[in-house]
Design a protein around this motif. Sequence first.
Motif, PDB file in Angstrom:
ATOM      1  N   ILE A 113      20.099-102.542  71.221  1.00  0.00           N
ATOM      2  CA  ILE A 113      20.051-101.356  70.142  1.00  0.00           C
ATOM      3  C   ILE A 113      21.312-100.888  69.694  1.00  0.00           C
ATOM      4  O   ILE A 113      22.503-101.325  70.416  1.00  0.00           O
ATOM      5  CB  ILE A 113      19.315-100.154  71.148  1.00  0.00           C
ATOM      6  N   PHE A 114      21.431-100.003  68.880  1.00  0.00           N
ATOM      7  CA  PHE A 114      22.525 -99.299  68.425  1.00  0.00           C
ATOM      8  C   PHE A 114      23.360-100.495  67.629  1.00  0.00           C
ATOM      9  O   PHE A 114      24.633-100.379  67.912  1.00  0.00           O
ATOM     10  CB  PHE A 114      23.318 -98.705  69.278  1.00  0.00           C
ATOM     11  N   GLU A 137      17.615 -97.066  63.390  1.00  0.00           N
ATOM     12  CA  GLU A 137      17.777 -95.588  63.859  1.00  0.00           C
ATOM     13  C   GLU A 137      17.812 -94.630  62.663  1.00  0.00           C
ATOM     14  O   GLU A 137      18.280 -94.815  61.678  1.00  0.00           O
ATOM     15  CB  GLU A 137      18.934 -95.557  64.910  1.00  0.00           C
ATOM     16  N   HIS A 138      17.149 -93.610  62.908  1.00  0.00           N
ATOM     17  CA  HIS A 138      17.321 -92.541  62.086  1.00  0.00           C
ATOM     18  C   HIS A 138      18.328 -91.369  62.621  1.00  0.00           C
ATOM     19  O   HIS A 138      18.105 -90.848  63.623  1.00  0.00           O
ATOM     20  CB  HIS A 138      15.828 -91.817  61.918  1.00  0.00           C
ATOM     21  N   LYS A 139      19.543 -91.640  62.057  1.00  0.00           N
ATOM     22  CA  LYS A 139      20.689 -90.808  62.653  1.00  0.00           C
ATOM     23  C   LYS A 139      20.995 -89.626  61.979  1.00  0.00           C
ATOM     24  O   LYS A 139      20.757 -89.297  61.093  1.00  0.00           O
ATOM     25  CB  LYS A 139      21.765 -91.944  62.416  1.00  0.00           C
ATOM     26  N   THR A 171      21.787 -98.879  61.361  1.00  0.00           N
ATOM     27  CA  THR A 171      21.960 -99.231  62.885  1.00  0.00           C
ATOM     28  C   THR A 171      20.639 -99.826  63.356  1.00  0.00           C
ATOM     29  O   THR A 171      19.806 -98.919  63.442  1.00  0.00           O
ATOM     30  CB  THR A 171      22.234 -97.726  63.563  1.00  0.00           C
ATOM     31  N   GLN A 194      17.769-101.960  66.028  1.00  0.00           N
ATOM     32  CA  GLN A 194      17.444-102.389  67.014  1.00  0.00           C
ATOM     33  C   GLN A 194      16.994-103.883  66.895  1.00  0.00           C
ATOM     34  O   GLN A 194      16.249-104.348  66.060  1.00  0.00           O
ATOM     35  CB  GLN A 194      16.168-101.823  67.647  1.00  0.00           C
TER      36      GLN A 194
END
Length: 596
Positions: free
Chosen positions: A195-196, A254-256, A264, A266
């Motif tokens: 992740i990330f 990801e919703h950052k 970003t 996964q």
Amino acid sequence: MQVYTAPLRDMRFVLNELHQDDGFGGLSVHEEFTPDLTDAVLEEAAKLCQDVLLPINLSGDAEGCRYENGVVTTPKGFKEAYEQFVQSGWGGLVMPVEYGGQGLPEAVGKLVEEMICATNVSFSLYPGLTAGAVTALNAYASEELKAAYLPKMISGEWSGTMNLTEPHCGTDLGLLRTKADPVGDGSYKLTGSKIFISAGEQDLTSNIIHLVLARLPDAPKGVKGISLFLVPKFLPDADGNPGARNGVRASGIEHKMGIKASATCQMQFDDAIGWLVGEPHRGLEAMFTMMNAERVGVGIQGLGIGEAAYQSAVWYAKDRLQGRSLSGAKYPDKAADPIIVHPDVRKNLLTMRAYNEGCRALGAWVARGLDAERHAADPEVRQRAEDFVALMTPVVKALFTDLGHDSASLAVQVYGGHGYIHESGVEQYQRDARIAMIYEGTNGIQALDLVGRKLGAHMGRYLRSFFHPVSAFIEENKGEGPMLKMIEGLEKAFGALQLSTATIAEKGMKDAEEAGAAASDYLRLLGLVGMAYCFAKSTKIAGLQLFFGTEDKAFYETKIKTATFFFEKILPQATTHFLAIKAGKGALMAFGEDEF
């Protein structure tokens, strides 16, 4: 409004004037890169950043990346900007020439990075991760892997990523579960999830080269059982072009809070074919080569955002009319004075300016160390440079990103209510800056690295690479009339740093929590002393230029004014950090967990 003009004059100052006596220059490999040539490089980089990257920064934040069925689409304009970036050769600026790079000094490359980050930090992550991956592969990969992958990564045709973090573990990589099973032909099949992963999937390049940490079947537990693998998105065919799709895919993005135009991801590895990089079970060593390069780069992100935030705030402070000067109207012909006349607004602006110039000066010193540790002919110079870079890497990462976020926050404050609105552009800077304090090792981890690993290394040898030049400068310049107050201030702060070092050494040997409690304050204190040293040197150079006569009088006069502000308004923070270090861990550790 997002306003940015590359600070080329200050960049030329830190590149060509400030650090000429540090012993890290005069590298034969860089003889061809004269000031005229590097000036031209910086000017062309400024045009690209101002004309191509800045216009898609705010729109890229608003649009963000889109994910659908394993495909990631970057915001409008990013693909075209990346193509222009690659065609102009910017991705290979400091890369090794034997694989198609241009081999410029890191001292130049970091200034170009600053401009890229100032105008579009989301965009910077795509070539930035590739550069880190190239560094790791060039240091540890086999000649066959380097020949097959580095030329296309350096050209920008292919990109690179770093795959460490897993859903159940972050900094503690000893808990890593992704496995790698040997196939029998020299390759491995990797299975697991990450992740990330910045730039794990995107539509900018024809192939993505993932560097992945995983465990072999016979791997010992903990961090000593981690290996590093090269896993391409597409397996190269016989001609070296992207062929069959490998078993690696993005399962989501990801919703950052910020850097929304950076994907970003996964990542899922399902029997993905990969090749070992370096020796079995020593992957963390190889990956840290990339991470250390990335940590300096993340620090530059903080500096870039801080500079853009400062310039945007200056523009607004000169344009926004509000109230009258406390000493009487400065613009009686207008309905009100611009807010730049107010002391508190000026304090905010000058704080940002001093942070930026101090970080740029300190970063340029570290960049020269990066060049010397790789290319210096003298083994003693290489060793000193290596020591210096090792000591200062956590400082650059943590200090620059802390101050970059502070500057972005101050820009929002200067704008007032308008700063809290998306259309103003400055609230994006604060959101974008926040992640830099977290990824590539949180700033708290950087402080622990500094105190726990770097201070005592080799009987304090790392520290000597910093302490000796600062001490020598103080001794050489004591008693000089125009600089007397600055030298006294630097000497006092340096003394606090020396006493803090002794305190941590004494208490930390007996109780590791004492060192941990002091770590963040110590990192900030060391950073403040480093900036003060650079400002004092800048003042001496500026004073000599003014004394002997210069056509650039305004620049040097303003440099002295900025340094004076730093010494009078910012450096006194050193005393606060010293007192906090001396206080020890008591107030932190006195609470039981049930009292929180």
